[in-house]
Scaffold this active site. Sequence first.
Site, PDB file in Angstrom:
ATOM      1  N   SER A  33     -20.468 -82.246 -71.781  1.00  0.00           N
ATOM      2  CA  SER A  33     -19.611 -81.535 -70.841  1.00  0.00           C
ATOM      3  C   SER A  33     -18.699 -82.562 -70.197  1.00  0.00           C
ATOM      4  CB  SER A  33     -20.451 -80.840 -69.762  1.00  0.00           C
ATOM      5  OG  SER A  33     -19.603 -80.237 -68.795  1.00  0.00           O
ATOM      6  N   TYR A  55     -17.203 -86.324 -76.029  1.00  0.00           N
ATOM      7  CA  TYR A  55     -17.667 -85.772 -77.307  1.00  0.00           C
ATOM      8  C   TYR A  55     -17.671 -86.828 -78.413  1.00  0.00           C
ATOM      9  CZ  TYR A  55     -12.926 -85.419 -79.234  1.00  0.00           C
ATOM     10  OH  TYR A  55     -11.674 -85.699 -79.727  1.00  0.00           O
ATOM     11  N   LYS A  94     -15.023 -69.043 -81.966  1.00  0.00           N
ATOM     12  CA  LYS A  94     -13.724 -68.399 -82.201  1.00  0.00           C
ATOM     13  C   LYS A  94     -12.930 -68.290 -80.916  1.00  0.00           C
ATOM     14  CE  LYS A  94     -15.729 -63.780 -81.860  1.00  0.00           C
ATOM     15  NZ  LYS A  94     -15.262 -63.288 -80.619  1.00  0.00           N
TER      16      LYS A  94
END
Length: 110
Positions: A33, A55, A94
Amino acid sequence: MAVRIGVIGVGFGATVHIPAFQSEGLEVVAVCSRRQERAEETAKRFDVPRAVTDYRELLRSDAVDAVSIVTPPALHHEMALAALEAGKHVICEKPFALDAAQAQSMWQAA
């Protein structure tokens, strides 16, 4: 051996993805996060051993086989390409791309 997953994004990721993976016997080994406290809170809540804010750090980990990208759609393209380049399997929420060109470049990288 279970697939070891890193989850990037702890909003919908914590609400849906992590519980779903764990319920199917997949091992969630890292969460990411932007805010450290959210990463740590989610890791503690789901007994995930690692919490990070970058990340790319998650992608460098040999303990991660696959990533679930559960971030705002504008970040999907960059993150998915980086994950594929790092040799990770990719699950992307998505809409996984903002347009056909992004979708095609992700498909070609995979």
